[in-house]
Design a protein around this motif. Structure first.
Motif, PDB file in Angstrom:
ATOM      1  N   GLY A  27       1.020  -1.394   0.052  1.00 35.41           N
ATOM      2  CA  GLY A  27      -0.135   0.095   0.448  1.00 35.41           C
ATOM      3  C   GLY A  27       0.811   1.432  -0.059  1.00 35.41           C
ATOM      4  N   LYS A  28       2.429   1.086  -0.449  1.00 36.37           N
ATOM      5  CA  LYS A  28       3.042   2.494  -0.140  1.00 36.37           C
ATOM      6  C   LYS A  28       2.721   3.501  -0.800  1.00 36.37           C
ATOM      7  N   GLY A  29       2.883   3.016  -1.954  1.00 32.11           N
ATOM      8  CA  GLY A  29       2.026   4.074  -3.538  1.00 32.11           C
ATOM      9  C   GLY A  29       1.107   4.767  -3.169  1.00 32.11           C
ATOM     10  N   ASP A  44       7.876   8.277  -6.750  1.00 33.81           N
ATOM     11  CA  ASP A  44       7.817   6.808  -7.247  1.00 33.81           C
ATOM     12  C   ASP A  44       8.621   6.027  -7.668  1.00 33.81           C
ATOM     13  N   SER A  45       9.677   6.014  -6.427  1.00 31.82           N
ATOM     14  CA  SER A  45      11.143   5.532  -7.357  1.00 31.82           C
ATOM     15  C   SER A  45      11.284   3.748  -7.802  1.00 31.82           C
ATOM     16  N   GLY A  46      10.262   3.151  -7.568  1.00 33.30           N
ATOM     17  CA  GLY A  46       9.568   1.906  -8.013  1.00 33.30           C
ATOM     18  C   GLY A  46      10.201   2.406  -9.505  1.00 33.30           C
ATOM     19  N   LEU A  93      10.813   4.070 -11.204  1.00 31.84           N
ATOM     20  CA  LEU A  93      12.054   4.559 -12.148  1.00 31.84           C
ATOM     21  C   LEU A  93      13.340   2.965 -12.076  1.00 31.84           C
ATOM     22  N   TYR A  94      12.706   2.288 -11.815  1.00 32.24           N
ATOM     23  CA  TYR A  94      13.432   0.678 -11.629  1.00 32.24           C
ATOM     24  C   TYR A  94      12.109   0.385 -12.943  1.00 32.24           C
ATOM     25  N   ARG A  95      11.203   0.304 -12.966  1.00 31.44           N
ATOM     26  CA  ARG A  95      10.261  -0.472 -14.041  1.00 31.44           C
ATOM     27  C   ARG A  95      10.819   0.313 -15.375  1.00 31.44           C
ATOM     28  N   ALA A 111      12.147  -4.886 -12.830  1.00 32.94           N
ATOM     29  CA  ALA A 111      12.481  -4.337 -12.295  1.00 32.94           C
ATOM     30  C   ALA A 111      13.625  -4.938 -11.179  1.00 32.94           C
ATOM     31  N   SER A 112      12.479  -5.577 -10.259  1.00 35.40           N
ATOM     32  CA  SER A 112      13.373  -5.995  -9.169  1.00 35.40           C
ATOM     33  C   SER A 112      14.928  -6.807  -9.716  1.00 35.40           C
ATOM     34  N   LYS A 113      14.408  -7.381 -10.744  1.00 36.46           N
ATOM     35  CA  LYS A 113      15.849  -8.154 -11.590  1.00 36.46           C
ATOM     36  C   LYS A 113      16.992  -7.385 -11.565  1.00 36.46           C
ATOM     37  N   VAL A 114      16.534  -5.822 -12.443  1.00 37.33           N
ATOM     38  CA  VAL A 114      17.797  -4.908 -12.854  1.00 37.33           C
ATOM     39  C   VAL A 114      18.546  -4.436 -10.768  1.00 37.33           C
ATOM     40  N   ALA A 115      17.063  -4.096 -10.303  1.00 34.98           N
ATOM     41  CA  ALA A 115      17.180  -3.934  -8.835  1.00 34.98           C
ATOM     42  C   ALA A 115      18.112  -4.585  -7.649  1.00 34.98           C
ATOM     43  N   THR A 116      18.426  -5.356  -8.483  1.00 34.76           N
ATOM     44  CA  THR A 116      19.608  -6.812  -7.976  1.00 34.76           C
ATOM     45  C   THR A 116      21.112  -5.777  -8.392  1.00 34.76           C
ATOM     46  N   ASP A 155       8.233   7.317  -1.910  1.00 38.02           N
ATOM     47  CA  ASP A 155       8.218   5.709  -1.990  1.00 38.02           C
ATOM     48  C   ASP A 155       8.820   4.197  -2.270  1.00 38.02           C
ATOM     49  N   GLY A 156       9.371   3.163  -1.238  1.00 38.56           N
ATOM     50  CA  GLY A 156      10.301   2.342  -2.337  1.00 38.56           C
ATOM     51  C   GLY A 156      10.560   0.661  -2.188  1.00 38.56           C
ATOM     52  N   ARG A 157      11.922   0.456  -1.989  1.00 38.30           N
ATOM     53  CA  ARG A 157      12.428  -0.544  -0.996  1.00 38.30           C
ATOM     54  C   ARG A 157      13.870   0.268   0.152  1.00 38.30           C
ATOM     55  N   GLY A 207      16.519 -10.237   0.018  1.00 37.99           N
ATOM     56  CA  GLY A 207      17.601 -10.308  -0.223  1.00 37.99           C
ATOM     57  C   GLY A 207      19.337 -10.365  -1.169  1.00 37.99           C
ATOM     58  N   ARG A 208      18.909  -9.070  -1.695  1.00 33.32           N
ATOM     59  CA  ARG A 208      18.950  -8.737  -2.708  1.00 33.32           C
ATOM     60  C   ARG A 208      20.865  -8.751  -1.463  1.00 33.32           C
ATOM     61  N   LYS A 209      21.939  -8.293  -2.232  1.00 30.82           N
ATOM     62  CA  LYS A 209      23.020  -8.022  -1.327  1.00 30.82           C
ATOM     63  C   LYS A 209      23.365  -6.203  -1.565  1.00 30.82           C
TER      64      LYS A 209
HETATM   65  N1  LIG Z   1      13.690   2.004  -3.699  1.00 36.13           N
HETATM   66  C1  LIG Z   1      13.353   0.822  -4.903  1.00 36.13           C
HETATM   67  C2  LIG Z   1      12.375   1.301  -5.382  1.00 36.13           C
HETATM   68  C3  LIG Z   1      11.884  -0.362  -6.036  1.00 36.13           C
HETATM   69  N2  LIG Z   1      12.494  -1.459  -6.535  1.00 36.13           N
HETATM   70  C4  LIG Z   1      12.971  -2.701  -7.558  1.00 36.13           C
HETATM   71  C5  LIG Z   1      11.933  -3.491  -6.889  1.00 36.13           C
HETATM   72  C6  LIG Z   1      10.761  -3.782  -6.929  1.00 36.13           C
HETATM   73  O1  LIG Z   1      10.591  -5.577  -7.060  1.00 36.13           O
HETATM   74  C7  LIG Z   1      10.645  -3.283  -8.394  1.00 36.13           C
HETATM   75  C8  LIG Z   1       8.992  -2.365  -8.663  1.00 36.13           C
HETATM   76  O2  LIG Z   1       8.915  -1.469  -8.029  1.00 36.13           O
HETATM   77  P1  LIG Z   1       7.436  -1.414  -7.318  1.00 36.13           P
HETATM   78  O3  LIG Z   1       7.600  -0.386  -8.770  1.00 36.13           O
HETATM   79  O4  LIG Z   1       6.891  -2.262  -7.632  1.00 36.13           O
HETATM   80  O5  LIG Z   1       7.299  -0.637  -5.923  1.00 36.13           O
HETATM   81  O6  LIG Z   1      11.760  -2.087  -8.235  1.00 36.13           O
HETATM   82  C9  LIG Z   1      14.116  -1.499  -5.654  1.00 36.13           C
HETATM   83  O7  LIG Z   1      15.060  -1.723  -5.829  1.00 36.13           O
HETATM   84  N3  LIG Z   1      14.618  -0.190  -4.738  1.00 36.13           N
END
Ligand SMILES: Nc1ccn([C@H]2C[C@H](O)[C@@H](COP(=O)(O)O)O2)c(=O)n1
Ligand SMILES: Nc1ncnc2c1ncn2[C@@H]1O[C@H](COP(=O)(O)OP(=O)(O)OP(=O)(O)O)[C@@H](O)[C@H]1O
Length: 222
Positions: free
Chosen positions: A11-13, A29-31, A33-35, A96-101, A125-127, A183-185
């Motif tokens: 519910g972050k977004g 919405d930082s996600g 940018l990864y997307r 996006a989750s893969k490139v974010a590793t 908002d993000g991770r 789990g990413r480093k």
């Molecule tokens: N600060 C962030 C934001 C997003 N990511 C990566 C990991 C998520 O699975 C993917 C997509 O994000 P969403 O749009 O679902 O919030 O982007 C991250 O590593 N760090």
């Protein structure tokens, strides 16, 4: 500055947008940018194992965020083209989750994220907003919910768009994404030590929103 971190579907977004509207602050919405990096890689046929090319793409993302119609939501323009609902699909989320590793992709996106913090307040908002990107934020939230509840929310969200999706598949996708993001480093998803931790499994959006505003009030921030 307020940061809201948490897993997919917590519910972050939704809450970040409500807060930004209530406070009259900017929104990151930082996600997205990864997307967008993942989408640009798909559009240009870049191999997801090719970190150097992905780093270049992330560092040179030609993207504009513009207020949506009637001031609601956001229109995103990537390389001159308006990005549609494709950006929000589970498929692009997983990529996006893969490139974010990849550490070099994260480094390439860091300055762009920090550039959002100028002038008026920011809700990000993000991770890793509270742990890495904005460690000095005034107020940090870690928002979570059970994986089952998040899969149910995603299923409802898709149903509203007329899309039938299997609950089991959505749950499996969410669990795989959690595992990769936590789990990413580099900059794994985890609560900042000074974050207000909220489990929204049994809370309405309004209750989450009120608890964050109460927390900010108690700290004299609003
Ligand atoms: N600060 C962030 C934001 C997003 N990511 C990566 C990991 C998520 O699975 C993917 C997509 O994000 P969403 O749009 O679902 O919030 O982007 C991250 O590593 N760090
Ligand atoms: N507390 C809540 N109770 C019920 N539904 C909720 C709650 N919070 C959010 N939702 C709904 O869950 C769905 C996912 O919410 P949202 O997109 O804000 O999550 P997110 O954490 O930003 O996910 P992602 O990281 O994948 O972008 C939306 O349909 C939203 O309306």
């Amino acid at each position: 500055m307020v940061t809201i971190d948490g897993p997919s579907g917590s519910g972050k977004g939704t809450v970040a947008a409500l807060l930004a509207k209530e406070l009259g602050w900017h929104l990151l919405d930082s996600g997205a940018l990864y997307r967008l990096t993942a989408l640009a890689a798909i559009n240009h046929g870049v191999d997801f194992a090719d970190e150097s090319s992905l780093e270049v793409l992330a560092g040179h993302l030609d993207v504009q965020f513009e207020p949506g119609q009637d001031g609601e939501g956001m229109t995103i323009i990537l390389e001159g083209e308006t990005v549609g609902a494709n950006l929000r699909t589970e498929e692009v989320g997983a990529k996006a989750s893969k490139v974010a590793t990849l550490p070099r992709v994260r480094a390439a996106l860091l300055k762009r994220q920090r550039d959002f913090a100028h002038g008026a307040g920011l809700v990000a908002d993000g991770r890793d907003m509270g742990t890495v990107v904005f460690p000095a934020a005034d107020f940090k939230v870690y928002l979570t919910a059970s994986a089952e509840e998040r899969a149910k929310r995603r299923q409802n969200q898709l149903q509203l768009k007329g899309i039938d999706a299997s609950f089991d598949q959505l749950l499996a996708d969410i669990q795989a994404r959690d595992e990769r993001d936590m789990g990413r480093k580099v900059a794994p998803l985890k609560p900042a030590e000074d974050a207000l931790q909220l489990d929204s499994t049994r809370l309405t959006i309004q209750e989450v929103f009120s608890r964050i505003l109460d927390g900010m009030r108690n700290k004299g921030l609003i």
